[in-house]
Write an enzyme that holds these catalytic residues in place. Structure first.
Site, short mmCIF file in Angstrom:
data_model
loop_
_atom_site.label_atom_id
_atom_site.label_comp_id
_atom_site.label_asym_id
_atom_site.label_seq_id
_atom_site.Cartn_x
_atom_site.Cartn_y
_atom_site.Cartn_z
N ASP A 33 0.70 -1.28 -0.07
CA ASP A 33 -0.01 0.02 -0.05
C ASP A 33 0.75 1.29 -0.09
OD1 ASP A 33 0.65 0.31 2.75
OD2 ASP A 33 -1.15 -0.99 3.28
N LYS A 54 -5.00 2.58 0.35
CA LYS A 54 -6.30 3.01 0.69
C LYS A 54 -6.38 4.54 0.47
CE LYS A 54 -5.86 0.45 4.32
NZ LYS A 54 -6.16 -0.05 5.70
N MET A 166 -1.75 9.43 12.56
CA MET A 166 -3.13 9.94 11.95
C MET A 166 -3.91 10.99 12.60
SD MET A 166 -4.57 6.10 11.15
CE MET A 166 -4.13 5.50 12.56
C1 LIG Z 1 -2.29 3.85 9.10
S1 LIG Z 1 -0.91 4.51 10.20
C2 LIG Z 1 0.10 3.22 9.86
C3 LIG Z 1 1.29 3.01 10.87
C4 LIG Z 1 2.31 2.18 10.63
N1 LIG Z 1 1.57 0.87 10.69
C5 LIG Z 1 3.46 2.31 11.40
O1 LIG Z 1 3.87 1.26 12.25
O2 LIG Z 1 4.27 3.27 11.34
C6 LIG Z 1 -0.34 5.76 9.16
C7 LIG Z 1 0.09 7.03 10.10
O3 LIG Z 1 1.52 6.62 10.47
C8 LIG Z 1 2.31 7.96 10.69
N2 LIG Z 1 3.38 7.88 9.84
C9 LIG Z 1 3.88 6.85 8.95
N3 LIG Z 1 4.75 7.03 8.40
C10 LIG Z 1 5.15 8.49 8.55
C11 LIG Z 1 6.37 9.10 8.47
N4 LIG Z 1 7.22 8.89 7.62
N5 LIG Z 1 6.34 10.39 9.20
C12 LIG Z 1 5.23 10.82 9.88
N6 LIG Z 1 4.49 9.93 10.18
C13 LIG Z 1 4.07 8.76 9.73
C14 LIG Z 1 1.23 9.06 10.30
O4 LIG Z 1 0.65 9.51 11.40
C15 LIG Z 1 0.29 8.13 9.29
O5 LIG Z 1 -0.82 8.93 9.59
#
Ligand SMILES: C[S@@+](CC[C@H](N)C(=O)[O-])C[C@H]1O[C@@H](n2cnc3c(N)ncnc32)[C@H](O)[C@@H]1O
Length: 241
Positions: A33, A54, A166
């Site tokens: 994804d 998504k 998020m």
């Molecule tokens: C659906 S969640 C998935 C999280 C993922 N499984 C993890 O362990 O990082 C997605 C959220 O993770 C955060 N996120 C993921 N990658 C990021 C990044 N490189 N920089 C900042 N926030 C990030 C943001 O808050 C984003 O809205």
């Protein structure tokens, strides 16, 4: 007939684990994804690629479709990799995918990833715990499923550091609730696109952070560790002077 739920890390392709690389190398098909850095897909040379990113607002129905794709692919192929941003079990709906597959008799293996919740602040130089300052941290979603009957997120957490994933769309509304439990002057750090060349770091307080034009994907870190981060930053720039 094994589906591997594999964490791709927070963005920087060097933050993927050796186990993830080894698993990708033997994949027949990769289901991935939006958040997975596409460079990582190169390890799965020759595998079929299925994109299931998504879009916001279409989550629940789409997740059923993803589960179905995984089941179909799991029945057809020897090794299926389900590649997910960060860690598959941190707000990744990995548990739901695992249960859907197991109910169909398909084996599932897990490969953890560096979660953005910790990997992003650490890469930036922000310690989520710090002796004498923060002995605990909590990781919370800023976007709870709106179809839920009762809200589970109450924003009255006792942890010294609060890390919101998020958290952009509902930032102002959530911060209002947090200020019912924490001083409005509590320091806040937002890291957009952490660990990538587009990383942007925004500093503020609970009362003013929502005015700073925050864009996703972003992590919101709240608590006195943000002052430690400022101190680290100051010392780093003195280092370079
Ligand atoms: C659906 S969640 C998935 C999280 C993922 N499984 C993890 O362990 O990082 C997605 C959220 O993770 C955060 N996120 C993921 N990658 C990021 C990044 N490189 N920089 C900042 N926030 C990030 C943001 O808050 C984003 O809205």
């Amino acid at each position: 007939m094994v589906v591997y739920l594999v964490g791709a890390g927070p963005g920087d392709p060097d933050l993927v684990t050796l186990k993830a690389i080894k698993t990708l190398k033997k994949a027949d098909v990769v289901v991935y994804d939006r958040l997975a850095n596409e460079e990582i897909l190169n390890y799965a040379n020759g595998a079929e690629m299925i994109y299931v990113g998504k879009r916001a607002g279409a989550h629940s129905k789409k997740q059923d479709e993803i589960n179905e794709i995984l089941i179909q692919q799991g029945k057809k192929h020897g090794v299926v990799v389900r590649l997910k941003g960060g860690d598959p079990f941190v707000f990744g709906r990995g548990g739901e995918e695992m249960l859907a597959l197991l109910k169909e008799g398909i084996s599932v293996e897990l490969v953890p990833g560096v979660t953005s919740a910790v990997g992003v602040p650490t890469t930036a130089g922000l310690p989520v715990t710090h002796r004498g300052v923060a002995t605990s941290f909590t990781v919370v979603t800023g976007h709870e499923d709106p179809t839920k009957k009762d809200k589970q997120v109450k924003w009255n957490y006792n942890a010294d550091t609060i890390i919101i994933l998020m958290g952009v769309a509902n930032l102002e509304e959530n911060i209002q609730e947090i200020m019912e439990h924490k001083d409005p002057k509590t320091p806040v750090c937002v890291i957009e696109n952490g660990t990538s060349p587009d990383e942007r770091i925004v500093l503020g307080t609970l009362e003013d952070i929502h005015q700073k034009n925050i864009n996703p994907p972003a992590l919101v870190i709240i608590g006195p560790v943000v002052d430690v981060f400022r101190e680290i930053q100051n010392n780093r720039s003195e280092d370079m002077a």
